[in-house]
Motif scaffolding. Sequence first.
Motif, PDB file in Angstrom:
ATOM      1  N   PHE A  12       0.824  -1.207   0.000  1.00  0.00           N
ATOM      2  CA  PHE A  12       0.000   0.000   0.000  1.00  0.00           C
ATOM      3  C   PHE A  12       0.857   1.256   0.000  1.00  0.00           C
ATOM      4  O   PHE A  12       0.497   2.269  -0.625  1.00  0.00           O
ATOM      5  CB  PHE A  12      -0.937  -0.003   1.208  1.00  0.00           C
ATOM      6  N   SER A  13       1.986   1.215   0.698  1.00  0.00           N
ATOM      7  CA  SER A  13       2.891   2.361   0.705  1.00  0.00           C
ATOM      8  C   SER A  13       3.463   2.601  -0.684  1.00  0.00           C
ATOM      9  O   SER A  13       3.587   3.746  -1.141  1.00  0.00           O
ATOM     10  CB  SER A  13       4.020   2.122   1.704  1.00  0.00           C
ATOM     11  N   LEU A  14       3.794   1.523  -1.390  1.00  0.00           N
ATOM     12  CA  LEU A  14       4.317   1.648  -2.755  1.00  0.00           C
ATOM     13  C   LEU A  14       3.270   2.240  -3.685  1.00  0.00           C
ATOM     14  O   LEU A  14       3.548   3.149  -4.470  1.00  0.00           O
ATOM     15  CB  LEU A  14       4.762   0.280  -3.257  1.00  0.00           C
ATOM     16  N   TRP A  15       2.030   1.734  -3.568  1.00  0.00           N
ATOM     17  CA  TRP A  15       0.943   2.265  -4.391  1.00  0.00           C
ATOM     18  C   TRP A  15       0.671   3.733  -4.059  1.00  0.00           C
ATOM     19  O   TRP A  15       0.437   4.544  -4.957  1.00  0.00           O
ATOM     20  CB  TRP A  15      -0.324   1.445  -4.177  1.00  0.00           C
ATOM     21  N   GLU A  16       0.738   4.079  -2.777  1.00  0.00           N
ATOM     22  CA  GLU A  16       0.468   5.451  -2.369  1.00  0.00           C
ATOM     23  C   GLU A  16       1.465   6.420  -2.993  1.00  0.00           C
ATOM     24  O   GLU A  16       1.085   7.503  -3.458  1.00  0.00           O
ATOM     25  CB  GLU A  16       0.507   5.549  -0.852  1.00  0.00           C
ATOM     26  N   ARG A  17       2.733   6.050  -3.023  1.00  0.00           N
ATOM     27  CA  ARG A  17       3.745   6.926  -3.628  1.00  0.00           C
ATOM     28  C   ARG A  17       3.484   7.103  -5.124  1.00  0.00           C
ATOM     29  O   ARG A  17       3.579   8.216  -5.641  1.00  0.00           O
ATOM     30  CB  ARG A  17       5.145   6.344  -3.392  1.00  0.00           C
ATOM     31  N   ARG A  18       3.159   6.009  -5.793  1.00  0.00           N
ATOM     32  CA  ARG A  18       2.887   6.112  -7.236  1.00  0.00           C
ATOM     33  C   ARG A  18       1.613   6.904  -7.497  1.00  0.00           C
ATOM     34  O   ARG A  18       1.553   7.727  -8.417  1.00  0.00           O
ATOM     35  CB  ARG A  18       2.762   4.715  -7.841  1.00  0.00           C
TER      36      ARG A  18
END
Length: 294
Positions: free
Chosen positions: A23-29
């Motif tokens: 979720f953190s990776l998706w949030e940054r993108r």
Amino acid sequence: MTVTEQEREHIAVYEVVPRPAVFSLWERRRNRQLHWFVECIAEATGTFLYTFAGAGATAAYVLGNILQIPGLGSVLQIGIAYAVGIALALAVCLSTSHGQFNPGITIHAAVFHGLPALKAFRYIIAQIFGAYIACLLVYIQYKQLIHAAVDALKEKGVYDTIMFTPSGPGGIFGLYVNPGSDLGYVLVNEFVCDFVLGLVIFACTEPGNNLSTPTTMPWLISLAYGVVVWGYAPIGLAANSARDLGGRFAALTLFGRAASGGNYAALASLTNIPATLLAGVFYELVFNDSTRST
């Protein structure tokens, strides 16, 4: 105030509630590349919640009357449903897209606050789409009762006179006026209600208004919508161009061209915009004061 004290006042959510890596990776993108798309989803979701609540309550009221099922709904219930739907929409989506959910508010932001035209266009399309999807889902959920009501109207020989009125199944989705209504009076009713709503919205979202806090603001705006529904919906009221257009497109999809709404369609879909713009100008000229402390 020391640096340590300042840091304590600004703690990111992830420092308190860690998120899974995916979720953190998706949030940054999302925040770097797809923020505009997520904002549109938020606008669609907000209008969906508002319409889903109100159209659902309207379905209960209309179908209960046609099928003579006592206690299934009321105008009071419809007003409460719309008000709560707006509060829920603001609670869920405000932090993502600033919670406009209304083409009149979006156009006001574009004219007076520099919202880019492309973003405003995307927002408006998303708002209409959210209302459209909400109405289609309400139809699916109430399909059996809607068909029973349509059959009942045909058996009584009143389908053509009732179907596409506020008292007919078509009125659950599209917005209509009672047969014989003078559209001049309906226009006045719509404009005044939309102006009042706009005035309340601008007052409640003005940073210098200490009576409208982030906690109370959604409920104050919601109550304003409840007031106009309870008092003036029987005359003919859209109050939101996205709700009107999304619902009308849904009615056209479900029932064909007979659901178009005639001359009232243009009044319902467009009046909200100049009324909201005028309310914004009135609030700025009379009530807003940039010297207030926040």
